[in-house]
Write a protein that holds these residues in place. Structure first.
Motif, PDB file in Angstrom:
ATOM      1  N   THR A   1       2.856 -50.461 -34.736  1.00 46.00           N
ATOM      2  CA  THR A   1       2.273 -49.283 -34.099  1.00 46.00           C
ATOM      3  C   THR A   1       0.840 -49.625 -33.732  1.00 46.00           C
ATOM      4  N   PHE A   2       0.231 -48.812 -32.864  1.00 47.81           N
ATOM      5  CA  PHE A   2      -1.108 -49.113 -32.372  1.00 47.81           C
ATOM      6  C   PHE A   2      -2.080 -48.012 -32.766  1.00 47.81           C
ATOM      7  N   GLY A   3      -3.365 -48.392 -32.865  1.00 48.92           N
ATOM      8  CA  GLY A   3      -4.404 -47.412 -33.142  1.00 48.92           C
ATOM      9  C   GLY A   3      -4.502 -46.383 -32.046  1.00 48.92           C
ATOM     10  N   THR A   4      -4.890 -45.156 -32.431  1.00 46.55           N
ATOM     11  CA  THR A   4      -4.964 -44.079 -31.441  1.00 46.55           C
ATOM     12  C   THR A   4      -6.136 -44.273 -30.482  1.00 46.55           C
ATOM     13  N   ASP A   5      -7.178 -44.997 -30.892  1.00 49.49           N
ATOM     14  CA  ASP A   5      -8.281 -45.333 -30.001  1.00 49.49           C
ATOM     15  C   ASP A   5      -7.874 -46.554 -29.192  1.00 49.49           C
ATOM     16  N   ALA A   6      -7.442 -46.309 -27.967  1.00 48.65           N
ATOM     17  CA  ALA A   6      -6.900 -47.413 -27.160  1.00 48.65           C
ATOM     18  C   ALA A   6      -7.916 -48.526 -26.963  1.00 48.65           C
TER      19      ALA A   6
ATOM     20  N   GLY B   1      -7.825 -51.267 -29.678  1.00 50.90           N
ATOM     21  CA  GLY B   1      -6.792 -52.265 -29.489  1.00 50.90           C
ATOM     22  C   GLY B   1      -6.341 -52.946 -30.750  1.00 50.90           C
ATOM     23  N   VAL B   2      -6.000 -52.160 -31.783  1.00 53.50           N
ATOM     24  CA  VAL B   2      -5.507 -52.744 -33.028  1.00 53.50           C
ATOM     25  C   VAL B   2      -4.015 -52.459 -33.162  1.00 53.50           C
ATOM     26  N   ALA B   3      -3.253 -53.530 -33.407  1.00 52.26           N
ATOM     27  CA  ALA B   3      -1.830 -53.388 -33.687  1.00 52.26           C
ATOM     28  C   ALA B   3      -1.637 -53.429 -35.200  1.00 52.26           C
ATOM     29  N   TYR B   4      -0.964 -52.417 -35.727  1.00 51.57           N
ATOM     30  CA  TYR B   4      -0.681 -52.347 -37.160  1.00 51.57           C
ATOM     31  C   TYR B   4       0.777 -52.752 -37.377  1.00 51.57           C
ATOM     32  N   THR B   5       0.995 -53.692 -38.264  1.00 52.81           N
ATOM     33  CA  THR B   5       2.315 -54.308 -38.390  1.00 52.81           C
ATOM     34  C   THR B   5       2.714 -54.444 -39.856  1.00 52.81           C
ATOM     35  N   VAL B   6       4.004 -54.741 -40.064  1.00 56.54           N
ATOM     36  CA  VAL B   6       4.531 -55.067 -41.389  1.00 56.54           C
ATOM     37  C   VAL B   6       5.164 -56.446 -41.324  1.00 56.54           C
ATOM     38  N   PHE B   7       4.788 -57.306 -42.276  1.00 58.44           N
ATOM     39  CA  PHE B   7       5.372 -58.633 -42.402  1.00 58.44           C
ATOM     40  C   PHE B   7       6.319 -58.639 -43.595  1.00 58.44           C
ATOM     41  N   THR B   8       7.528 -59.157 -43.369  1.00 57.52           N
ATOM     42  CA  THR B   8       8.577 -59.107 -44.383  1.00 57.52           C
ATOM     43  C   THR B   8       8.285 -60.031 -45.555  1.00 57.52           C
ATOM     44  N   GLY B   9       8.582 -59.563 -46.761  1.00 59.20           N
ATOM     45  CA  GLY B   9       8.466 -60.368 -47.965  1.00 59.20           C
ATOM     46  C   GLY B   9       9.826 -60.671 -48.560  1.00 59.20           C
ATOM     47  N   THR B  10       9.864 -60.824 -49.876  1.00 56.72           N
ATOM     48  CA  THR B  10      11.099 -61.034 -50.611  1.00 56.72           C
ATOM     49  C   THR B  10      11.048 -60.156 -51.858  1.00 56.72           C
TER      50      THR B  10
ATOM     51  N   GLY C   1       9.661 -53.790 -43.804  1.00 56.83           N
ATOM     52  CA  GLY C   1       9.605 -52.497 -43.149  1.00 56.83           C
ATOM     53  C   GLY C   1       9.943 -52.583 -41.674  1.00 56.83           C
ATOM     54  N   TRP C   2      10.726 -51.603 -41.202  1.00 59.49           N
ATOM     55  CA  TRP C   2      11.099 -51.532 -39.786  1.00 59.49           C
ATOM     56  C   TRP C   2      10.349 -50.423 -39.055  1.00 59.49           C
ATOM     57  N   ALA C   3       9.729 -49.497 -39.789  1.00 57.92           N
ATOM     58  CA  ALA C   3       9.231 -48.271 -39.179  1.00 57.92           C
ATOM     59  C   ALA C   3       7.719 -48.182 -39.285  1.00 57.92           C
ATOM     60  N   ALA C   4       7.074 -47.745 -38.197  1.00 55.21           N
ATOM     61  CA  ALA C   4       5.637 -47.513 -38.192  1.00 55.21           C
ATOM     62  C   ALA C   4       5.313 -46.465 -37.135  1.00 55.21           C
ATOM     63  N   ALA C   5       4.285 -45.664 -37.420  1.00 51.91           N
ATOM     64  CA  ALA C   5       3.865 -44.637 -36.462  1.00 51.91           C
ATOM     65  C   ALA C   5       2.410 -44.300 -36.710  1.00 51.91           C
ATOM     66  N   THR C   6       1.706 -43.949 -35.642  1.00 51.38           N
ATOM     67  CA  THR C   6       0.324 -43.498 -35.731  1.00 51.38           C
ATOM     68  C   THR C   6       0.299 -41.996 -35.466  1.00 51.38           C
TER      69      THR C   6
ATOM     70  N   GLY D   1       7.376 -54.807 -30.884  1.00 53.31           N
ATOM     71  CA  GLY D   1       6.846 -53.522 -30.457  1.00 53.31           C
ATOM     72  C   GLY D   1       5.871 -53.666 -29.303  1.00 53.31           C
ATOM     73  N   PHE D   2       5.762 -52.583 -28.486  1.00 52.63           N
ATOM     74  CA  PHE D   2       4.848 -52.539 -27.343  1.00 52.63           C
ATOM     75  C   PHE D   2       3.754 -51.496 -27.588  1.00 52.63           C
ATOM     76  N   GLY D   3       2.599 -51.730 -26.982  1.00 56.88           N
ATOM     77  CA  GLY D   3       1.541 -50.737 -26.960  1.00 56.88           C
ATOM     78  C   GLY D   3       0.635 -50.973 -25.764  1.00 56.88           C
ATOM     79  N   TRP D   4      -0.082 -49.916 -25.360  1.00 57.11           N
ATOM     80  CA  TRP D   4      -1.023 -50.032 -24.243  1.00 57.11           C
ATOM     81  C   TRP D   4      -2.445 -50.106 -24.779  1.00 57.11           C
ATOM     82  N   VAL D   5      -3.206 -51.076 -24.297  1.00 56.29           N
ATOM     83  CA  VAL D   5      -4.637 -51.189 -24.574  1.00 56.29           C
ATOM     84  C   VAL D   5      -5.336 -51.171 -23.213  1.00 56.29           C
ATOM     85  N   ASP D   6      -6.030 -50.074 -22.927  1.00 58.36           N
ATOM     86  CA  ASP D   6      -6.547 -49.824 -21.576  1.00 58.36           C
ATOM     87  C   ASP D   6      -5.360 -49.888 -20.603  1.00 58.36           C
ATOM     88  N   ASP D   7      -5.408 -50.755 -19.602  1.00 55.63           N
ATOM     89  CA  ASP D   7      -4.314 -50.841 -18.635  1.00 55.63           C
ATOM     90  C   ASP D   7      -3.438 -52.063 -18.869  1.00 55.63           C
ATOM     91  N   THR D   8      -3.528 -52.613 -20.055  1.00 53.13           N
ATOM     92  CA  THR D   8      -2.763 -53.816 -20.377  1.00 53.13           C
ATOM     93  C   THR D   8      -1.658 -53.494 -21.382  1.00 53.13           C
TER      94      THR D   8
END
Length: 803
Positions: free
Chosen positions: A183-188, A191-200, A229-234, A444-451
């Protein structure tokens, strides 16, 4: 007479596993003469030689011509732990006479004990030799002695001397550094992507923030208690939430802080999907409860619409929210349904809007409400709906799409086909390629400005991809500082080259271990093949090739170990609605037999025959009606099979009542059923079959049976592990036991079941437990190397038992 070196008795008990693994003794191959070795007995008769070598160009030569004086060559000393059993290995080439391999234990200069193994034959060729002994009380060091006793004569070459604990933790075999939930930060502009990396099970998943401008990790924190984790939301208040498995956790991060905190447990054991709602709320869905919940900081957690939210479902796999109408859409399975949930109208709250022709598919894997449209992906087909109240009008149907979708920008929604970026024009109701290839799997996709920023991975490494539609500019970059995580091992096998192959769960990738090669430092994989191979569910060493069977789609690959790593895809059973290829067996003529669990929500497994001579295959679907095929063994022209009443994930109950043991004739396709003895007739799954001395040994959950194919009689049945009876939705629902024989110990059959490594005597079926792990920790999988050692796995680590 031999020197007074005490031979120590080995007792098999439940052992604490040493942290170290193999130790190659200094100058183990004698390529540097006798450097690192000293004469321990006698005054001569030791030399470096180039006359023989098992590997490289040199060996150590012991020449004993005296019947009254010994000859000994001793290694340097290595650390040991008192009470732990150790094994020394060597390659030996007897020219004449007899010699011994000794393992000696020390405390300072004091010799506390030893063990030895003699060797005299076969002369004239290289053989393997080992000695096993337990370090006595007070021992801190050990050495290996190449020895010829004072009462014998002989000439022997020695090479490749190694040392290991009897039970060795060989450590991580596969690594992964690919994010899942995004998921991405609400302040476009941030431009921060928040993610989960799988463990064991042993390594917590991690919450990781990536600055998309600098392409660097700026925050990495463990998600304590979560595997992945598969799920994320801002949320609209700026809070970042992630949902995890296997603890069904909801975690919260406040942007600008360095912490992530546990907030609540959702229903089930996995949070599959999240989306933001109004006023700081998030909505989410779970498995296997098919729960639908909302959470808001300060107000707490609430399940909505009952659990399950829709009758007969196991998954809420995807979720989307329409802020204007205050409606949440839930993609469920199995089988597929698309539920419109009206948050504001309790009288007309739930309705399935999925067109009937899609409802026999497995599930709705992706949902997105954007640009005034509802986009839903069902088994690779993207459906675009215009909503009018609870009425859904299908505007477009796009096949072959990957799961993730962007929010609409300038009237277009972006998605991936293969690795190519495509766009859907909402107004025109058309799809077109952008001409851009991402060359990565998008998480996952997100918009940062027009990118447009895509977060994902390639070859088990985290990557970013940026695309600016207005200019066509692109940039691909690795993520600096991304955590490198151990990957759980799903399947292990000994290859035709004598190495041990480990296929990773979920993340894909293949680890390769060279037996007695020094692995086990060990937080990092030593040799790993990234990409190509997804989750490995089965492997088979057959006719000089390694066959690799993967999920999803029940694909079969072939790899020739004599060639560079490039597995060749032989078949894909996705079109036959097969998913998990757990069972593999081979015939002498090269044919490979594959037993499969079907796709999500289905019961009709298959037995597939692949013929490498023609490259063709034949699928025998629903061979055992309403059952999966999960155990296979080939013997004397017939395939012996075991089934499971447990259908694919997403099924709620079994249709069949008991497992079947059957014989399949590859020539005719005929199936003969063998009536099972009463003690196992009611079992739900035969989890393993193997051929032992012309008999078929098998496990039906915790019960051992031995079948004579010549007389069609069961020679033995016994309940060995009464506690092995997995629930319908347990992780061991299709496989558990694994049996192997080793030439080093012809009197026993070795195996794993549940949390135990054991051996069973062929003569009287007596059971000896070798290792038992703590409860709720699977000790499973089984492979052997050319030295006759046993390999098993515990979560993300490979272990070896030196027989």
């Amino acid at each position: 007479m031999r020197p007074a070196l005490t031979a120590l008795l080995l007792v098999l008990v439940t052992l604490a596993v040493p942290a170290s693994a193999d130790t190659l003794m200094t100058n183990h191959g004698f390529e540097n003469g006798l450097t690192g070795w000293t004469q321990s007995h006698g005054t001569g008769g030791t030399a470096a030689s180039t006359d023989q070598a098992w590997r490289g160009t040199a060996s150590a030569l012991l020449t004993d011509t005296s019947a009254t004086e010994p000859v000994g060559l001793e290694s340097g000393q290595v650390p040991v732990t008192a009470g732990t059993a150790y094994v020394a290995f060597a390659k030996v080439f007897p020219v004449s006479g007899r010699a011994d391999l000794y393992l000696r234990f020390w405390s300072g200069a004091a010799l506390l004990g030893s063990g030895f193994t003699p060797v005299s034959a076969p002369a004239g060729r290289w053989s393997d030799i080992q000695v096993k002994a337990t370090a006595p009380a007070g021992a801190t060091r050990a050495s290996v002695v190449l020895y010829s006793a004072n009462a014998v004569t002989g000439v022997t070459h020695w090479d490749e001397v190694a040392f290991t604990p009897e039970i060795a933790n060989l450590g991580v075999q596969v690594e992964n550094s690919t994010p899942n939930a995004v998921t991405f930060g609400t302040d476009a502009h941030r431009g921060v992507a928040y993610t989960v990396f799988t463990g064991t099970q042993d390594d917590d998943a991690r919450f990781v923030a990536i600055d998309t401008a600098t392409e660097k990790v700026v925050l990495s924190q463990p998600l304590e208690g979560a595997t992945g984790g598969w799920a994320a939301a801002t949320a609209t208040d700026g809070s970042v939430y992630v949902g995890t498995y296997t603890n069904a956790g909801i975690y919260r991060h406040v942007q600008g802080t360095n912490t992530v905190t546990w907030r609540h447990k959702a229903s089930g054991n996995q949070v599959w999907a999240m989306t933001p709602g109004r006023d700081g709320k998030i909505y989410g869905g779970t498995y296997p409860a098919a729960g639908f919940f909302k959470y808001r900081e300060g107000s707490g957690y609430q399940d909505l619409g009952g659990v399950p939210v829709w009758p007969g479902k196991k998954y809420v796999r995807s979720i989307a929210y329409d802020d204007v109408a205050d409606v949440t859409y839930l993609g469920t399975g199995s089988n597929a349904a698309l539920i419109r949930f009206d948050n504001g109208d309790a009288q007309a709250r739930k309705v399935d809007i999925l067109p009937a022709r899609f409802r026999d598919m497995s599930m709705v894997t992706s949902l997105k409400w954007t640009g005034g449209r509802l986009l839903a992906r069902v088994e690779g087909t993207l459906l675009v709906f215009r909503m009018s109240g609870a009425t859904a009008t299908l505007e477009a149907e796009i096949p072959g799409t990957a799961p993730h979708l962007s929010d609409a920008r300038d009237g277009k929604v972006y998605f991936v086909k293969g690795t190519a970026l495509h766009a859907y024009d909402i107004a025109a109701k058309t799809e077109q390629p952008t001409g851009v290839d991402l060359a990565m799997e998008v998480s996952g996709f997100g918009w940062v400005d027009d990118t447009l920023v895509a977060v994902g991975g390639a070859e088990n490494r985290a990557r970013l991809f940026k695309y600016t539609p207005a200019t066509g500019a692109t940039r691909a970059a690795p993520v600096a500082g991304a955590p490198i995580m151990p990957a759980a091992i799903n399947t292990i096998a000994g290859g035709p080259d004598g190495r041990i192959y480990s296929g990773a769960y979920l993340t894909g990738g293949m680890g390769v271990y060279e037996p007695i090669g020094g692995d086990g430092d060990d937080g990092r994989a030593d040799l790993m093949h990234r990409g190509t191979i997804s989750q490995t569910d089965g492997m088979l060493n057959h006719n000089g090739k390694l066959y690799i069977a993967t999920y999803p789609g029940a694909k079969l690959y072939e790899q020739d170990p004599a060639r560079p790593w490039a597995p060749r895809e032989l078949l894909n059973l996705a079109g036959d609605e097969q998913s998990r290829p757990y069972a593999l067996a081979g015939a002498p003529d090269g044919r490979v037999f594959i037993g499969t669990v079907p796709d999500y929500g289905r019961y009709d497994g298959a037995l597939t025959v692949y013929d490498p001579a023609t490259g063709g295959h034949r699928v025998h679907r629903d061979l055992i009606p309403d059952q999966s095929i999960v155990a296979l063994a080939y013997h004397n022209g017939r395939v012996y099979g075991g089934s499971s009443i447990r259908g694919a994930l997403g099924t709620t109950s079994a249709r069949a009542t008991a497992t079947r043991f059957f014989v399949f004739d590859p020539a005719t396709g005929a199936v003969a059923h063998q009536a099972l003895p009463a003690a196992i007739a009611g079992k739900s799954t035969i989890t393993d079959l193997t051929v032992v001395d012309g008999k078929i040994w098998g496990f039906a959950e915790g019960a051992l049976f031995v079948f004579d194919p010549d007389t069609s009689r069961f020679l033995h049945v016994s309940e060995k592990f009464a506690d092995v009876n997995p629930a319908y939705e347990s992780s061991a629902q299709w496989r558990d036991a694994d049996l192997r024989t080793v030439a080093k110990d012809p009197a026993h059959v070795y195996g794993t079941v549940g949390d135990r490594l054991f051996k069973i005597a062929k003569s009287n079926y007596a059971l000896t437990t070798i290792v038992q792990k703590p409860a709720n920790r699977a000790l499973d999988g089984l492979a052997t190397d050319d030295l006759g050692n046993i390999y098993y796995k515990i979560d993300g680590r490979l272990f070896r038992y030196a027989v």
